[in-house]
Design a protein around this motif. Structure first.
Motif, PDB file in Angstrom:
ATOM      1  N   ILE A 248      10.366   5.615  11.584  1.00 18.08           N
ATOM      2  CA  ILE A 248       9.684   4.904  10.731  1.00 18.08           C
ATOM      3  C   ILE A 248      10.005   3.870   9.808  1.00 18.08           C
ATOM      4  CG2 ILE A 248       7.401   4.906   9.313  1.00 18.08           C
ATOM      5  CD1 ILE A 248       7.196   7.975  10.092  1.00 18.08           C
ATOM      6  N   PHE A 249       9.735   2.697   9.864  1.00 16.22           N
ATOM      7  CA  PHE A 249      10.114   1.814   9.040  1.00 16.22           C
ATOM      8  C   PHE A 249       8.678   1.343   8.242  1.00 16.22           C
ATOM      9  CE2 PHE A 249      13.274  -0.659  11.803  1.00 16.22           C
ATOM     10  CZ  PHE A 249      13.881   0.359  11.845  1.00 16.22           C
ATOM     11  N   ALA A 250       8.960   1.127   6.905  1.00 18.89           N
ATOM     12  CA  ALA A 250       8.061   0.653   5.873  1.00 18.89           C
ATOM     13  C   ALA A 250       8.372  -0.249   4.937  1.00 18.89           C
ATOM     14  CB  ALA A 250       7.071   2.037   5.340  1.00 18.89           C
ATOM     15  N   ALA A 251       7.437  -1.073   4.619  1.00 16.98           N
ATOM     16  CA  ALA A 251       7.994  -2.145   3.498  1.00 16.98           C
ATOM     17  C   ALA A 251       6.988  -2.011   2.434  1.00 16.98           C
ATOM     18  CB  ALA A 251       8.287  -3.557   3.978  1.00 16.98           C
ATOM     19  N   HIS A 252       7.264  -2.118   1.171  1.00  9.45           N
ATOM     20  CA  HIS A 252       6.434  -2.065   0.113  1.00  9.45           C
ATOM     21  C   HIS A 252       6.832  -2.981  -0.919  1.00  9.45           C
ATOM     22  CE1 HIS A 252       4.517   1.497   1.704  1.00  9.45           C
ATOM     23  NE2 HIS A 252       5.934   2.038   1.833  1.00  9.45           N
ATOM     24  N   ALA A 253       6.256  -4.143  -1.009  1.00  8.67           N
ATOM     25  CA  ALA A 253       6.739  -5.225  -1.728  1.00  8.67           C
ATOM     26  C   ALA A 253       5.571  -5.326  -2.998  1.00  8.67           C
ATOM     27  CB  ALA A 253       6.516  -6.533  -1.026  1.00  8.67           C
ATOM     28  N   LYS A 254       6.280  -5.107  -4.232  1.00  7.69           N
ATOM     29  CA  LYS A 254       5.526  -5.134  -5.428  1.00  7.69           C
ATOM     30  C   LYS A 254       5.915  -6.528  -6.227  1.00  7.69           C
ATOM     31  CE  LYS A 254       5.194   0.074  -5.672  1.00  7.69           C
ATOM     32  NZ  LYS A 254       5.276   1.195  -6.480  1.00  7.69           N
ATOM     33  N   SER A 255       4.733  -7.082  -6.304  1.00  9.65           N
ATOM     34  CA  SER A 255       5.186  -8.347  -7.364  1.00  9.65           C
ATOM     35  C   SER A 255       5.129  -8.176  -8.789  1.00  9.65           C
ATOM     36  CB  SER A 255       3.826  -9.417  -6.959  1.00  9.65           C
ATOM     37  OG  SER A 255       2.798  -8.934  -7.412  1.00  9.65           O
ATOM     38  N   ASN A 256       5.819  -8.824  -9.463  1.00  7.95           N
ATOM     39  CA  ASN A 256       5.863  -8.685 -10.966  1.00  7.95           C
ATOM     40  C   ASN A 256       4.607  -9.589 -11.703  1.00  7.95           C
ATOM     41  OD1 ASN A 256       8.153  -7.307 -10.847  1.00  7.95           O
ATOM     42  ND2 ASN A 256       9.346  -9.083 -10.685  1.00  7.95           N
ATOM     43  N   ASP A 257       3.867 -10.245 -10.934  1.00  6.95           N
ATOM     44  CA  ASP A 257       2.821 -10.979 -11.840  1.00  6.95           C
ATOM     45  C   ASP A 257       1.314 -10.526 -11.429  1.00  6.95           C
ATOM     46  OD1 ASP A 257       2.569 -11.442  -8.879  1.00  6.95           O
ATOM     47  OD2 ASP A 257       3.277 -13.580  -8.885  1.00  6.95           O
ATOM     48  N   GLY A 258       1.420  -9.155 -11.047  1.00  8.30           N
ATOM     49  CA  GLY A 258       0.140  -8.351 -10.742  1.00  8.30           C
ATOM     50  C   GLY A 258      -0.984  -8.884 -10.007  1.00  8.30           C
ATOM     51  N   LEU A 259      -0.370  -9.744  -8.917  1.00  5.56           N
ATOM     52  CA  LEU A 259      -1.146 -10.142  -7.871  1.00  5.56           C
ATOM     53  C   LEU A 259      -1.508  -9.038  -6.897  1.00  5.56           C
ATOM     54  CD1 LEU A 259       0.314 -13.652  -6.948  1.00  5.56           C
ATOM     55  CD2 LEU A 259      -1.824 -13.233  -8.397  1.00  5.56           C
ATOM     56  N   GLY A 260      -0.788  -7.990  -6.680  1.00  2.00           N
ATOM     57  CA  GLY A 260      -1.165  -6.718  -5.978  1.00  2.00           C
ATOM     58  C   GLY A 260       0.088  -6.614  -4.863  1.00  2.00           C
ATOM     59  N   ASN A 261      -0.046  -5.530  -4.136  1.00  4.92           N
ATOM     60  CA  ASN A 261       1.307  -5.191  -3.516  1.00  4.92           C
ATOM     61  C   ASN A 261       1.118  -5.856  -2.086  1.00  4.92           C
ATOM     62  OD1 ASN A 261       2.040  -3.547  -5.258  1.00  4.92           O
ATOM     63  ND2 ASN A 261       1.117  -1.612  -4.637  1.00  4.92           N
ATOM     64  N   VAL A 262       2.062  -5.956  -1.136  1.00  3.38           N
ATOM     65  CA  VAL A 262       2.228  -6.567   0.161  1.00  3.38           C
ATOM     66  C   VAL A 262       2.975  -5.279   0.953  1.00  3.38           C
ATOM     67  CG1 VAL A 262       2.910  -8.207   1.644  1.00  3.38           C
ATOM     68  CG2 VAL A 262       1.956  -8.816  -0.515  1.00  3.38           C
ATOM     69  N   GLY A 263       2.337  -5.204   2.153  1.00  6.82           N
ATOM     70  CA  GLY A 263       3.214  -4.240   3.219  1.00  6.82           C
ATOM     71  C   GLY A 263       2.397  -4.706   4.656  1.00  6.82           C
ATOM     72  N   PHE A 264       3.001  -4.025   5.701  1.00 11.42           N
ATOM     73  CA  PHE A 264       2.905  -4.455   6.757  1.00 11.42           C
ATOM     74  C   PHE A 264       2.496  -3.342   7.927  1.00 11.42           C
ATOM     75  CE2 PHE A 264       6.165  -6.681   4.770  1.00 11.42           C
ATOM     76  CZ  PHE A 264       6.343  -7.940   5.328  1.00 11.42           C
ATOM     77  N   GLY A 265       1.931  -2.008   7.169  1.00  9.95           N
ATOM     78  CA  GLY A 265       1.794  -1.033   7.992  1.00  9.95           C
ATOM     79  C   GLY A 265       3.035  -0.608   8.346  1.00  9.95           C
ATOM     80  N   THR A 266       3.092   0.717   9.031  1.00  6.78           N
ATOM     81  CA  THR A 266       4.427   1.251   9.434  1.00  6.78           C
ATOM     82  C   THR A 266       4.718   0.651  10.896  1.00  6.78           C
ATOM     83  OG1 THR A 266       3.229   3.095  10.509  1.00  6.78           O
ATOM     84  CG2 THR A 266       4.127   3.587   8.284  1.00  6.78           C
TER      85      THR A 266
END
Length: 425
Positions: A398-416
């Motif tokens: 399983i690959f997963a990516a969890h990008a968390k922005s520092n400006d409070g805009l919200g997390n970004v992911g792709f699903g697994t």
């Protein structure tokens, strides 16, 4: 950017993201949706309900069973649709009458992600796998093949190297596959049988939106206009088959049996907070590869995990920043000789390894070619660890990516991006 739809702090599907996918429910045809929180928003229903009537584009493109027709529209159309979706879903929306307060449309448009089936988001005509990972190239060409970094082909630094892969074996996350068979040497004798060195490759990939005409190169500084969005990609590799057959012509059966992608296509705008410059190398690039934009790559962490008997074991932590060329440069080089790209073409980075063994994006690197099995520790430390030289039957990766922005805009992911190895046929 808060939403009136509940979006948990841990969710990758914030208003900053709004990725596109193709889904179905039991008894329904596949259709286009976007992910928000734990929900899928049906764009066909929105299009039929008048939510985009004033945006002046072909609404039929949102009523298809793949994203191709919509992805092939101009970038400004995608931007308008994205902005409209954010306005419809934001907490203090002034368009509440369109969706939030329109109960009949609301009830038809939302589906829980837990109850849908995800499909390949686009019809893929061609798949190109590049080789632009700096640390992967250094490790494979020094530790595993030669003793000197000088053995790396000089063109690696001067142009994005690639091979044309097999589009017909690209599958959506969750699709199992059988261990491939082929020819490879064992103890000096060539045998034919099931692959013994089945590997993974942690990669990042872009879907082409608008293509180009035969003979018309794409300018590197306009190349991002041709990208529809991004997915995670596992370029499954049969190393023993690959190494035997690739000496003269490059990968064939060692790479053609399965390539897995994540189900959600994340738009460029969602990744703006995560831009970085590609890794620097000592070189002078020709004009057609020289970008005006400095930050043309992305820094998104990708974790690879082994799931076995309901337990998860950490395999590697990679990053999309470990590249020496951007997608814009890959596209510019791909078309520099006149090659036409088409809507739905898939462009991948190659393995995104970091400088340490724990950041190696394939088992070939982690295990020194299978000679030193790698210990993978369970996420629940009380469950111990497992060792792998290469993938075994019934392993799920399983690959997963969890990008968390520092400006409070919200997390970004792709699903697994998930696949299970079944025994060879």
């Amino acid at each position: 950017m808060g939403s009136w739809i509940e979006v948990k702090d841990s969710s990758d599907f914030s208003l900053q993201n709004l990725p596109y996918g193709v889904f179905s429910t039991n008894g329904t045809d596949a259709r286009i949706g976007v992910a928000i929180g734990d929900w899928v928003l049906d764009l066909k229903v929105l299009a039929e309900g008048g939510a985009f009537d004033d945006l002046e584009f072909d609404l039929e493109t949102l009523k298809n069973t793949t994203l191709n027709a919509y992805a092939g529209l101009e970038k400004k159309v995608h931007q308008k649709v994205r902005q409209r979706l954010q306005k419809l879903l934001e907490k203090d929306t002034q368009l509440g009458h369109v969706l939030k307060e329109n109960k009949p449309l609301h009830d038809k448009a939302f589906f829980p992600q837990s109850g849908v089936n995800m499909h390949l988001p686009m019809k893929i005509g061609n798949y190109t796998d590049f080789f632009v990972g700096l640390h992967h190239a250094k490790t494979v060409n020094t530790s595993l093949i030669s003793a000197s970094i000088n053995q790396i082909c000089p063109c690696f630094y001067n142009l994005p190297i690639a091979y044309n892969g097999r589009a017909s074996s690209v599958v959506v996350s969750g699709t199992p596959f059988h261990r491939p068979r082929g020819q490879f040497p064992v103890d000096g004798e060539v045998i034919s049988g099931p692959c013994r060195k089945l590997d993974i490759e942690v990669e990042f990939a872009a879907f082409i939106g608008r293509g180009n005409e035969l003979g018309s190169p794409i300018d590197v500084n306009h190349a991002e206009d041709h990208i529809f969005g991004f997915v995670l990609l596992n370029d499954w590799s049969a190393r023993d088959i690959q190494m035997y057959e690739a000496t003269l012509m490059g990968p064939f059966n060692g790479k053609s049996f399965c390539t897995t992608i994540s189900p959600w296509v994340v738009p460029l705008e969602a990744l703006e907070p995560f831009r970085v410059a590609p890794k620097e190398t000592p070189r002078k690039l020709p004009e057609y590869l020289t970008e005006k934009r400095e930050k043309s790559a992305y820094d998104i962490p990708i974790r690879a995990t082994l799931e076995l008997n309901s337990e998860k074991y950490r395999v590697a932590d990679c990053s999309t920043s470990n590249v020496i060329f951007s997608f814009a440069q890959m596209i510019a080089h791909h078309t520099s000789g006149g090659c036409p790209l088409r809507t739905g073409d898939l462009i991948a980075t190659g393995t995104l390894s970091g400088p340490t063994r724990e950041e190696a994006g394939c088992l070939l690197e982690q295990t020194r070619g299978g000679k030193e099995p790698f210990e993978m520790v369970a996420e629940d430390s009380s469950k111990g660890s497992v060792q792998r030289a290469f993938c075994e039957d019934n392993d799920t990766i399983i690959f997963a990516a969890h990008a968390k922005s520092n400006d409070g805009l919200g997390n970004v992911g792709f699903g697994t991006c998930q696949g299970k190895v079944l025994p060879a046929i």
